[in-house]
Write an enzyme that holds these catalytic residues in place. Structure first.
Site, short mmCIF file in Angstrom:
data_model
loop_
_atom_site.label_atom_id
_atom_site.label_comp_id
_atom_site.label_asym_id
_atom_site.label_seq_id
_atom_site.Cartn_x
_atom_site.Cartn_y
_atom_site.Cartn_z
N CYS B 34 0.82 -1.21 0.00
CA CYS B 34 0.00 0.00 0.00
C CYS B 34 0.85 1.26 0.00
O CYS B 34 0.33 2.37 -0.07
CB CYS B 34 -0.93 0.02 1.20
SG CYS B 34 -2.01 -1.39 1.24
N CYS B 103 -2.45 8.01 7.25
CA CYS B 103 -1.07 8.09 7.74
C CYS B 103 -1.04 8.37 9.24
O CYS B 103 -0.18 7.85 9.95
CB CYS B 103 -0.30 9.21 7.03
SG CYS B 103 -0.02 8.88 5.28
#
Lengths: 394, 130
Positions: B34, B103
């Site tokens: 990813c 994130c």
């Protein structure tokens, strides 16, 4: 600033800007008006059409002006699909590396009952014509293969595909947005039925493009309204943009050999130097590629970080990392040539133009390896690769 | 700009980058497929995060969220550090673009994974804390 994102868009040529200006404040007529201002606009429109036709060896009445590459792609595909429906032919062949303007249009058609074959490409990013030939069915109505790829710059065997489609009586559409103005194109010799282009990819203005449609190939209008463009594209013509496109293309064709000669040298210098970075690889064929395109993968790093650091150094580039695509998956083109996800995330695309100098290239050669080294130092993936806990693929 | 000044500052000058060879706890989250992997090392002394370092493979915001997370937990009692939330990370960075919020989640998970590893290696301390 060192601008190396010319596959994204280009700087407008100074001559193009000059040619366009009077269509804003003096010659602002509507080409559909009967008065002299309007008629002068009409005249200019037809001159531009003739210039563009000449650049690809087409007839002026085979050129339709649009808002750009995406619209041209949509119109070409949807027109042939419409014809296919009437003839009960619902099979389309394309490749896995097309632009999203093509892929998303085809996905929409799939929902509408069309059968689409997405051809793999070879590891060098080039379509296998034999595989294409095999994929042809009785009800194949359209073959849709791009002229040159926007990410890895690979040039497709357009002449062979054109010949094959001609033999089989299948319409051949090519998205030539990255090729027009960069490669010599003769639609007749190449047996192309439809071709799309976009002005801002060859130092023309944004928001204007064209679709070439060979006489006899049916198209329908996506935008209904006035009778502009032979009833195939309603809306007052963007004359300044169209004149800009014609000026830009005429100049690009004239300068092509000279510019490409220079760019091939710079391209190969860049590739050779950047491949010295350990565990890096070139994406796409080394020879059959656009003169301005460099695309590499660096193992163990992620592309967006690389771009941000290059930007701090005054270098504009792009990447096929997921972070720059707005989705979680990295570039479909890099995946199609067999790069694993984690490697595809670490790609860098540098696309030059006639304005690129040797100095620019030298700076990139100095800066990129340093940034890659810095990012690798903080990368746990690189750490694992170095410790042998993960296997190098490049 | 796409990113806040704070994000760019932490991206350009990441705090606490590196590894701690004799770390008391190490956590690694995310996956390379990813495009984001974070590894966090902690050194614990008197039930406090005495030192913390990170290594990240990922985009600008992945590096920035790791960096700020280390700042937010350094010197904190371990039971406080483990409560670091992704919202706290986002706020400390003056916001993140919507598609980069994951994130901050990774940063939160990296801290939790490092503390988890510490507890696994030092089971007695966990009982003491409780």
């Amino acid at each position: 600033m060192i601008y190396l994102d010319n596959a994204g868009t280009t700087k407008m040529d100074e001559d193009v800007k000059k040619a366009m200006l009077k269509y804003f404040d003096e010659e602002y007529g509507n080409a559909s008006s009967l008065h002299s201002l309007g008629q002068r606009a009409k005249e200019q429109l037809e001159i531009a059409r003739t210039q563009i036709a000449k650049a690809i060896n087409a007839q002026p009445n085979e050129i339709y002006f649009t808002s750009g590459g995406s619209e041209s792609d949509n119109q070409a595909i949807l027109s042939i699909a419409h014809m296919g429906k009437l003839k009960n032919k619902r099979h389309i062949i394309t490749t896995k590396i097309e632009h999203h303007a093509v892929l998303h249009t085809l996905e929409k058609l799939e929902k509408d009952g069309f059968d689409v074959t997405y051809l793999d490409v070879m590891p060098n990013g080039i379509v296998d014509v034999k595989a294409l030939k095999k994929a042809i069915k009785k009800d194949t109505v359209l073959v849709c293969v791009m002229f040159a790829n926007n990410e890895i710059g690979t040039i497709q065997p357009i002449a062979e595909i054109g010949e094959l489609c001609k033999q089989k009586g299948i319409t051949f559409f090519t998205d030539a947005v990255q090729a027009v103005g960069h490669l010599p194109i003769d639609v007749k010799a190449l047996n192309i039925d439809m071709l799309s282009m976009s002005a801002h990819k060859f130092h023309g203005p944004k928001g204007v493009g064209a679709l070439f449609v060979k006489r006899g190939t049916p198209i329908f209008s996506l935008i209904e309204g006035g009778a502009q463009e032979n009833n195939k594209r309603a809306g007052t013509e963007n004359l300044a943009g169209i004149v800009g496109m014609a000026t830009a293309l005429t100049k690009a064709v004239k300068e092509m050999d000279k510019v490409n000669k220079k760019l091939v040298k710079l391209r190969d210098k860049l590739i050779k130097a950047l491949l010295k970075v350990p565990h890096s690889a070139l994406n796409g064929d080394a020879v059959n590629r656009l003169a301005n395109n460099v695309n590499l993968c660096f193992e163990g790093i992620e592309g967006e970080s690389l771009l941000l650091m290059l930007d701090d150094e005054g270098i504009c580039a792009s990447s096929g990392s997921a972070c720059t695509s707005g989705s979680l998956d990295p570039s479909h083109v890099l995946l199609a040539i067999g790069r694993p996800h984690e490697v595809a995330h670490g790609s860098l695309r540098l696309t030059m133009s006639k304005y690129t100098t040797e100095e620019d290239v030298n700076k990139v050669i100095k800066v990129v390896p340093k940034i890659v080294e810095y990012l690798r130092k903080m990368s746990p993936v690189w750490d694992e690769l170095e410790k042998g806990e993960r296997k190098h693929v490049l | 700009m796409f990113y806040s000044e704070k994000v760019m500052d932490h991206f350009r000058n990441p705090r606490n980058v590196g590894e701690i060879p004799d770390a008391d706890g190490v956590g690694e989250v995310g996956n390379a497929k990813c495009g984001d992997i974070m590894r966090m090392y902690i050194k614990v002394k008197d039930n406090k995060i005495d030192d913390v370092k990170f290594m990240t493979f990922g985009c600008g915001s992945a590096i920035a969220t790791s960096s700020i997370a280390t700042e937010l937990i350094k010197g904190k009692p371990i039971d406080e550090a483990v409560k670091l939330s992704n919202q706290a990370v986002v706020e400390a960075l003056d916001g993140l673009p919507a598609h980069k919020i994951h994130c901050s989640v990774l940063a939160e998970e990296a801290v939790k994974a490092a503390v988890e590893d510490y507890y696994k290696k030092h089971p007695k301390t966990k009982t003491k804390n409780k």
